[in-house]
Design a protein around this motif. Sequence first.
Motif, short mmCIF file in Angstrom:
data_model
loop_
_atom_site.label_atom_id
_atom_site.label_comp_id
_atom_site.label_asym_id
_atom_site.label_seq_id
_atom_site.Cartn_x
_atom_site.Cartn_y
_atom_site.Cartn_z
N VAL A 93 -55.39 65.29 91.84
CA VAL A 93 -53.85 66.23 92.24
C VAL A 93 -53.13 65.34 93.51
O VAL A 93 -53.40 66.42 94.73
CB VAL A 93 -53.24 66.94 91.37
CG1 VAL A 93 -52.04 67.63 91.93
CG2 VAL A 93 -54.09 67.75 90.34
N GLY A 94 -51.86 65.38 93.45
CA GLY A 94 -51.20 64.66 94.31
C GLY A 94 -51.21 63.29 95.08
O GLY A 94 -52.95 63.28 94.81
N HIS A 95 -50.94 62.94 96.27
CA HIS A 95 -51.15 61.53 97.22
C HIS A 95 -51.00 62.40 98.53
O HIS A 95 -49.42 62.78 98.26
CB HIS A 95 -50.83 60.55 96.28
CG HIS A 95 -49.10 60.56 95.67
ND1 HIS A 95 -48.54 61.22 95.36
CD2 HIS A 95 -48.92 59.77 97.36
CE1 HIS A 95 -47.56 60.57 95.40
NE2 HIS A 95 -47.40 59.52 96.52
N ASP A 96 -51.46 61.33 98.75
CA ASP A 96 -50.62 61.29 100.78
C ASP A 96 -49.13 60.32 100.28
O ASP A 96 -49.02 59.75 99.90
CB ASP A 96 -51.38 60.81 101.28
CG ASP A 96 -51.17 60.91 102.71
OD1 ASP A 96 -49.92 61.22 103.38
OD2 ASP A 96 -51.85 60.94 103.54
N PRO A 97 -48.29 61.57 100.11
CA PRO A 97 -47.04 60.01 100.67
C PRO A 97 -46.87 59.47 101.66
O PRO A 97 -46.06 58.17 102.04
CB PRO A 97 -45.80 61.82 100.50
CG PRO A 97 -45.90 62.72 101.39
CD PRO A 97 -47.75 62.54 101.03
N ALA A 103 -43.52 52.44 103.08
CA ALA A 103 -43.27 51.34 102.47
C ALA A 103 -41.72 51.13 102.42
O ALA A 103 -41.32 50.13 103.10
CB ALA A 103 -44.24 51.26 101.75
N LYS A 104 -41.03 51.87 102.35
CA LYS A 104 -39.49 52.16 102.37
C LYS A 104 -39.12 52.22 103.08
O LYS A 104 -38.10 51.52 103.74
CB LYS A 104 -39.26 53.50 101.31
CG LYS A 104 -38.05 53.77 101.30
CD LYS A 104 -37.52 53.34 99.48
CE LYS A 104 -36.13 54.11 99.96
NZ LYS A 104 -34.98 53.07 100.49
N LEU A 105 -39.67 52.61 104.22
CA LEU A 105 -39.24 52.38 105.99
C LEU A 105 -38.95 50.62 105.98
O LEU A 105 -38.57 50.60 106.27
CB LEU A 105 -39.97 53.61 107.16
CG LEU A 105 -38.96 55.12 106.65
CD1 LEU A 105 -39.53 55.65 107.63
CD2 LEU A 105 -37.92 55.49 106.68
N GLU A 106 -40.25 50.23 106.11
CA GLU A 106 -40.28 48.94 106.04
C GLU A 106 -39.68 48.03 105.80
O GLU A 106 -39.26 47.17 105.78
CB GLU A 106 -42.17 48.69 106.17
CG GLU A 106 -42.71 49.26 107.54
CD GLU A 106 -44.27 48.77 107.22
OE1 GLU A 106 -44.50 48.12 106.74
OE2 GLU A 106 -45.16 48.93 107.32
N LEU A 107 -39.54 48.47 103.74
CA LEU A 107 -38.72 47.14 103.05
C LEU A 107 -37.54 47.77 103.58
O LEU A 107 -36.22 46.19 103.45
CB LEU A 107 -39.35 48.36 101.69
CG LEU A 107 -38.43 48.03 100.72
CD1 LEU A 107 -38.68 46.21 100.73
CD2 LEU A 107 -38.31 47.99 99.19
N ASP A 108 -36.28 49.08 103.96
CA ASP A 108 -35.41 48.63 104.36
C ASP A 108 -35.32 48.47 105.37
O ASP A 108 -34.41 48.23 105.84
CB ASP A 108 -35.01 50.05 104.76
CG ASP A 108 -35.00 50.48 102.91
OD1 ASP A 108 -35.24 50.99 102.46
OD2 ASP A 108 -34.72 52.48 103.37
N GLN A 109 -35.97 48.27 106.32
CA GLN A 109 -36.06 47.42 107.86
C GLN A 109 -35.67 45.84 107.60
O GLN A 109 -34.66 45.33 107.96
CB GLN A 109 -37.28 47.86 108.50
CG GLN A 109 -37.09 46.85 110.44
CD GLN A 109 -38.49 47.90 110.42
OE1 GLN A 109 -39.47 47.79 110.30
NE2 GLN A 109 -38.51 46.77 112.83
#
Length: 167
Positions: A93-97, A103-109
């Motif tokens: 259950v759950g995962h390390d976000p 990845a989102k920050l890198e994609l935004d960059q």
Amino acid sequence: MKGIFLDAFEDGLVALLPRIRRFAHGLSGNRTDADDLAQIAIERALKARDQWQPGTRLDSWLYRIARNAWIDTARVQGRNAKRWAPAEAGEQVGHDPRPGIEAKLELDQIMTAMTQLPDDQREAVALVLIEGLGYREAADLLDIPVGTLSSRLVRGRNALMALIGEG
């Protein structure tokens, strides 16, 4: 008189212990739960000793207590099973976000850096590196030679790497 009654009651409980444990094992199906159930039944019997009528069957009364204790235990276990997942399930259950956030920050960059590229380089990078088109397909789409596309792609990729600090 009451002292004699208590002695007979306690003697009767001690004599019934093996039978109660066996009955509890039959209900629970395992030794550990059977011992717990027998203990609960004896504890409840001792607390309710004033409710037992001398001259009536102590074994029947004690079996009923054990059975009711088992029903209570089964209900609690059923409720707990609905509320709590097994410990093993917690591992799934759950995962390390953090990887997703990174990845989102890198994609935004990268997307911010893309806006800084000249249009021709941005188109080449978007078609080949983001959309996954082949060189020929992207060149045809932009109506340019493959060599020109390759050149724009290399310049665009190098510019992106420099903009995100990896070039």
